[in-house]
Design a protein around this motif. Structure first.
Motif, mmCIF file in Angstrom:
data_model
loop_
_atom_site.group_PDB
_atom_site.id
_atom_site.type_symbol
_atom_site.label_atom_id
_atom_site.label_comp_id
_atom_site.label_asym_id
_atom_site.label_seq_id
_atom_site.Cartn_x
_atom_site.Cartn_y
_atom_site.Cartn_z
ATOM 1 N N ALA A 178 2.682 10.288 7.283
ATOM 2 C CA ALA A 178 3.319 10.231 5.971
ATOM 3 C C ALA A 178 3.144 8.906 5.239
ATOM 4 O O ALA A 178 3.285 8.835 4.027
ATOM 5 N N TYR A 179 2.827 7.853 5.960
ATOM 6 C CA TYR A 179 2.737 6.530 5.336
ATOM 7 C C TYR A 179 1.310 5.962 5.371
ATOM 8 O O TYR A 179 1.122 4.754 5.268
ATOM 9 N N ARG A 180 0.327 6.815 5.462
ATOM 10 C CA ARG A 180 -1.055 6.339 5.498
ATOM 11 C C ARG A 180 -1.404 5.543 4.246
ATOM 12 O O ARG A 180 -2.186 4.614 4.293
ATOM 13 N N TRP A 181 -0.795 5.888 3.144
ATOM 14 C CA TRP A 181 -1.086 5.180 1.895
ATOM 15 C C TRP A 181 -0.795 3.685 2.008
ATOM 16 O O TRP A 181 -1.405 2.871 1.327
ATOM 17 N N LEU A 182 0.098 3.296 2.918
ATOM 18 C CA LEU A 182 0.407 1.877 3.125
ATOM 19 C C LEU A 182 -0.703 1.143 3.889
ATOM 20 O O LEU A 182 -0.705 -0.078 3.957
ATOM 21 N N GLU A 183 -1.636 1.897 4.457
ATOM 22 C CA GLU A 183 -2.742 1.282 5.186
ATOM 23 C C GLU A 183 -3.792 0.697 4.248
ATOM 24 O O GLU A 183 -4.709 0.019 4.695
ATOM 25 N N GLU A 184 -3.664 0.978 2.976
ATOM 26 C CA GLU A 184 -4.562 0.401 1.965
ATOM 27 C C GLU A 184 -3.823 -0.754 1.276
ATOM 28 O O GLU A 184 -3.147 -0.554 0.266
ATOM 29 N N PRO A 185 -3.936 -1.979 1.820
ATOM 30 C CA PRO A 185 -3.134 -3.090 1.297
ATOM 31 C C PRO A 185 -3.470 -3.496 -0.136
ATOM 32 O O PRO A 185 -2.653 -4.132 -0.797
ATOM 33 N N ASP A 186 -4.637 -3.123 -0.625
ATOM 34 C CA ASP A 186 -5.023 -3.533 -1.974
ATOM 35 C C ASP A 186 -4.783 -2.461 -3.030
ATOM 36 O O ASP A 186 -5.074 -2.683 -4.210
ATOM 37 N N THR B 222 0.605 0.319 -2.974
ATOM 38 C CA THR B 222 1.003 -0.503 -1.831
ATOM 39 C C THR B 222 1.431 -1.889 -2.291
ATOM 40 O O THR B 222 2.451 -2.415 -1.838
ATOM 41 N N ARG B 223 0.677 -2.498 -3.208
ATOM 42 C CA ARG B 223 1.021 -3.828 -3.716
ATOM 43 C C ARG B 223 2.401 -3.815 -4.389
ATOM 44 O O ARG B 223 3.204 -4.720 -4.202
ATOM 45 N N ALA B 224 2.660 -2.763 -5.165
ATOM 46 C CA ALA B 224 3.955 -2.661 -5.852
ATOM 47 C C ALA B 224 5.089 -2.560 -4.826
ATOM 48 O O ALA B 224 6.128 -3.217 -4.960
ATOM 49 N N TRP B 225 4.888 -1.762 -3.772
ATOM 50 C CA TRP B 225 5.919 -1.599 -2.736
ATOM 51 C C TRP B 225 6.133 -2.915 -1.989
ATOM 52 O O TRP B 225 7.270 -3.304 -1.736
ATOM 53 N N ILE B 226 5.043 -3.618 -1.669
ATOM 54 C CA ILE B 226 5.147 -4.905 -0.965
ATOM 55 C C ILE B 226 5.891 -5.896 -1.837
ATOM 56 O O ILE B 226 6.772 -6.646 -1.354
ATOM 57 N N GLU B 227 5.597 -5.947 -3.123
ATOM 58 C CA GLU B 227 6.280 -6.892 -4.012
ATOM 59 C C GLU B 227 7.786 -6.585 -4.107
ATOM 60 O O GLU B 227 8.601 -7.496 -4.192
#
Length: 140
Positions: free
Chosen positions: A117-125, A129-134
């Protein structure tokens, strides 16, 4: 300012001790050369400048201490505000993608489906993913 003039120099208090020792040495030298007016004037100027540096060092140390206290207070208040925000809103939610499924074979050669379900987080760029990390960083 962290109590030192920079990474490679001694703490301000040690500098103050050295300055005090130098002033004492100048006083002793002045006693020995009382018959040379020019030397007395130069030594007096040096003593005066060293005293100014010592006073400035003490002031800088006090200023640094005050700034550290203020920074600590600001950090505590900011942390309390962030904690309140997290308690009210919760942590940023990660999107759960139920469409991504990996298929593996078990020992009996049967298919085993595993939801990723969270494979999309494996693409750090990626933008998402960037928005979630921020958002995560913002609450820290």
């Amino acid at each position: 300012m962290s109590g030192t003039t920079d990474e490679s120099k001694e703490p301000i208090s040690a500098l103050g001790t050295k300055i005090s020792d130098t002033v004492a040495s100048i006083d002793n030298a002045l006693k020995q050369f009382t018959d040379n007016d020019e030397l007395l004037r130069l030594m007096g100027d040096i003593r005066s400048k060293l005293s100014e540096v010592q006073n400035e060092g003490t002031k800088l140390s006090q200023d640094a201490s005050s700034l550290k206290t203020q920074l600590s207070t600001v950090r505590k208040k900011f942390g309390a505000l962030k904690l309140t925000e997290v308690q009210e809103k919760g942590y940023p939610k990660a999107r759960r993608d139920k469409t991504v499924v990996d298929v593996y074979k078990n020992g009996a050669s049967e298919d085993v489906k595993v939801n990723d379900a969270y494979r999309w987080l494996e693409e750090p760029d990626s933008q998402e993913t960037r928005a979630w990390i921020e958002q995560q960083v913002d609450i820290c």
